[in-house]
Design an enzyme around this catalytic site. Structure first.
Site, PDB file in Angstrom:
ATOM      1  N   HIS A  43       1.023  -1.174   0.049  1.00  0.00           N
ATOM      2  CA  HIS A  43      -0.051  -0.054  -0.106  1.00  0.00           C
ATOM      3  C   HIS A  43       0.971   1.193   0.059  1.00  0.00           C
ATOM      4  O   HIS A  43       0.721   2.247  -0.790  1.00  0.00           O
ATOM      5  CB  HIS A  43      -0.820   0.144   1.317  1.00  0.00           C
ATOM      6  CG  HIS A  43      -1.807   1.131   1.244  1.00  0.00           C
ATOM      7  ND1 HIS A  43      -3.282   1.264   1.217  1.00  0.00           N
ATOM      8  CD2 HIS A  43      -1.277   2.477   1.844  1.00  0.00           C
ATOM      9  CE1 HIS A  43      -3.669   2.479   1.426  1.00  0.00           C
ATOM     10  NE2 HIS A  43      -2.663   3.303   1.739  1.00  0.00           N
ATOM     11  N   GLU A  44       1.719   1.263   0.811  1.00  0.00           N
ATOM     12  CA  GLU A  44       2.765   2.535   1.166  1.00  0.00           C
ATOM     13  C   GLU A  44       3.610   2.691  -0.121  1.00  0.00           C
ATOM     14  O   GLU A  44       3.954   3.799  -0.510  1.00  0.00           O
ATOM     15  CB  GLU A  44       3.254   2.477   2.405  1.00  0.00           C
ATOM     16  CG  GLU A  44       2.730   2.378   3.505  1.00  0.00           C
ATOM     17  CD  GLU A  44       1.721   3.527   3.642  1.00  0.00           C
ATOM     18  OE1 GLU A  44       1.941   4.730   3.188  1.00  0.00           O
ATOM     19  OE2 GLU A  44       0.509   3.576   4.136  1.00  0.00           O
ATOM     20  N   HIS A  47       1.894   4.423  -2.908  1.00  0.00           N
ATOM     21  CA  HIS A  47       1.910   6.052  -2.788  1.00  0.00           C
ATOM     22  C   HIS A  47       3.352   6.491  -3.009  1.00  0.00           C
ATOM     23  O   HIS A  47       3.434   7.332  -3.823  1.00  0.00           O
ATOM     24  CB  HIS A  47       1.763   6.324  -1.191  1.00  0.00           C
ATOM     25  CG  HIS A  47       0.443   6.241  -0.852  1.00  0.00           C
ATOM     26  ND1 HIS A  47      -0.851   6.515  -1.545  1.00  0.00           N
ATOM     27  CD2 HIS A  47      -0.081   5.444   0.506  1.00  0.00           C
ATOM     28  CE1 HIS A  47      -2.053   6.472  -0.962  1.00  0.00           C
ATOM     29  NE2 HIS A  47      -1.366   5.662   0.356  1.00  0.00           N
ATOM     30  N   ASP A 137      -5.984   8.102   3.952  1.00  0.00           N
ATOM     31  CA  ASP A 137      -6.222   8.465   2.516  1.00  0.00           C
ATOM     32  C   ASP A 137      -7.455   9.085   2.364  1.00  0.00           C
ATOM     33  O   ASP A 137      -7.628  10.108   1.750  1.00  0.00           O
ATOM     34  CB  ASP A 137      -6.117   7.072   1.657  1.00  0.00           C
ATOM     35  CG  ASP A 137      -4.662   6.630   1.848  1.00  0.00           C
ATOM     36  OD1 ASP A 137      -3.444   7.199   2.116  1.00  0.00           O
ATOM     37  OD2 ASP A 137      -4.813   5.201   1.415  1.00  0.00           O
TER      38      ASP A 137
END
Length: 288
Positions: A43-44, A47, A137
């Site tokens: 997930h990170e 980004h 988010d």
């Protein structure tokens, strides 16, 4: 390849994660904590890779026991489109993750129980991150949406207040449904701490936003939006009306009629370089 290595070097594993992993080993939950780590990591990195693609200045990629964050040195002056893509690049990773997990289950590489655990954990992380609470988010999407119509300082303040209200409702829900869930209270404590710090530092965030524009890091401004102000208004009051994604010609009024105009760069220069922190916009106009 070099960019990938640079991103990996920015990863910072929070010490509490090692403690949680140690507890997971002792309590025979290592598989679950490993799955959670993989989900949060992907997930990170979603980004981070997207931000790197747009040449954002990334300070660190934090991995926590219950989530993570990508810290950048961009303070609200990147284009709204870029920011939207960077925000969505995290949650979108959960879609292909569950697809891969399903394929592994289909080919009997993992058991149904393990696939089911991963599915629910992956979904929980995605949905939790989409809650409209800062710094999740969903909270960043809320800030972005409010910024379409409101000034930076007003949108930021309202984001914190709305996030706090929604978080309080969430805390009451935890209290009523899972009062003994330690993980939920740890996450709640983290959100409370973050919101309190964000509220205390809201004016510094605003100043950083202005400084970025003052130093010319706003080449992606997308809209020309004139601001009409009375000559008696203070320079700082005019700056507080600056909006993300907009270039602001400032129309100065005297007795309701236009008496001149200033470029936003002139106002920023007067405030930060000339230190005219208490001057009115009329004093600045007539000094030229």
């Amino acid at each position: 390849m070099n960019e990938s290595i640079k991103l990996l070097q920015k990863i910072n594993i929070h010490p509490t994660l090692w403690v949680v992993m140690g507890i997971a080993v002792v309590t025979a939950h290592f598989t679950q904590i490993l799955m959670l780590f993989c989900i949060v990591f992907v997930h990170e990195m979603g980004h981070a890779v997207t931000a790197s693609h747009f040449n954002w200045r990334i300070k660190a990629i934090q991995i926590l026991p219950f989530g993570g964050s990508v810290e950048t040195e961009e303070y609200g002056n990147k284009s709204m489109r870029e920011e939207l893509l960077v925000i969505l690049a995290g949650p979108i990773q959960h879609l292909w993750l569950v697809g891969v997990a399903y394929l592994m289950y289909s080919f009997s590489l993992v058991s149904f129980e393990l696939y089911q655990q991963f599915f629910y954990m992956n979904s929980a992380v995605m949905l939790f991150n989409l809650l409209p609470i800062w710094p999740l988010d969903g909270g960043k999407l809320l800030f972005l949406g409010l910024s379409l119509k409101r000034s930076f300082i007003d949108a930021h303040r309202l984001t914190i207040l709305l996030s706090t209200a929604i978080a309080v409702l969430g805390f009451f829900y935890i209290l009523l449904t899972e009062p003994l869930n330690l993980n939920a209270w740890i996450i709640a404590g983290f959100i409370i701490f973050t919101l309190v710090m964000e509220w205390k530092q809201r004016y510094f965030a605003f100043i950083r936003f202005l400084l970025e524009r003052h130093y010319g890091r706003n080449s992606t401004l997308e809209m020309l939006k004139p601001i009409k102000v009375d000559q008696s208004e203070k320079i700082i009051e005019v700056l507080e009306r600056f909006q993300r994604g907009c270039k602001h010609p400032v129309i100065v009024l005297k007795d309701g009629r236009e008496s001149g105009a200033l470029d936003e760069n002139e106002i920023l220069h007067a405030y930060f370089s000339d230190k005219l922190t208490s001057a009115s916009i009329g004093e600045l106009l007539y000094s030229y």
